[in-house]
Design a protein around this motif. Structure first.
Motif, mmCIF file in Angstrom:
data_model
loop_
_atom_site.group_PDB
_atom_site.id
_atom_site.type_symbol
_atom_site.label_atom_id
_atom_site.label_comp_id
_atom_site.label_asym_id
_atom_site.label_seq_id
_atom_site.Cartn_x
_atom_site.Cartn_y
_atom_site.Cartn_z
ATOM 1 N N SER A 11 1.490 -1.543 3.036
ATOM 2 C CA SER A 11 2.712 -1.783 2.281
ATOM 3 C C SER A 11 2.366 -2.086 0.841
ATOM 4 N N THR A 91 7.838 6.413 1.339
ATOM 5 C CA THR A 91 7.681 5.714 2.605
ATOM 6 C C THR A 91 7.757 6.695 3.763
ATOM 7 N N THR A 125 4.416 2.189 3.463
ATOM 8 C CA THR A 125 5.725 1.624 3.150
ATOM 9 C C THR A 125 5.740 1.165 1.700
#
Length: 128
Positions: A11, A91, A125
């Motif tokens: 992320s 993403t 992400t």
């Protein structure tokens, strides 16, 4: 049987960078078209970039040109995807894929049906 194992997902905030790796094994020879694909929830799998293991032309999807770089280290049988200036729309689950043995990547390098071997995927992400 070619085996592909991705790593390096995670992320990151928008504007950040990540590098994905794909370790390959089981080559009968090293004449393969190697590619990165991605698939977001509810969307089709799409080609991101491709490169032949013997070098030559590199292919990028328009939506990553100037931001992503595909590369390889043949001494380590590893494919990379350096992703910079990431956007929330990047993403997705990212997959490494191999097609071959061929002498080059085809004109339809972006088509998932061209590839026989796939990794398990790495989640990327990007938050805004």
């Amino acid at each position: 049987q070619v085996q592909l194992v991705e790593s390096g997902g995670g992320s990151v905030q928008a504007g950040g960078s990540l590098r994905l790796s794909c370790a390959a094994s089981g080559y009968t020879n090293k004449r393969y078209c190697m590619a990165w694909f991605r698939q977001a929830p509810g969307k089709e799998r799409e080609g991101v970039a491709a490169i032949h293991t013997f070098g030559g032309r590199i292919y990028y999807a328009d939506f990553v040109k100037g931001r992503f770089t595909i590369s390889q280290d043949n001494s380590k049988n590893t494919l990379y995807l350096q992703m910079n200036a990431l956007k929330p729309e990047d993403t997705a689950m990212y997959y490494c894929a191999a097609a071959g043995p061929y002498d080059g990547c085809s004109g339809s390098w972006w088509s998932p049906s061209d590839y026989k071997y796939w990794g398990q995927g790495a989640q990327v992400t990007v938050s805004s």
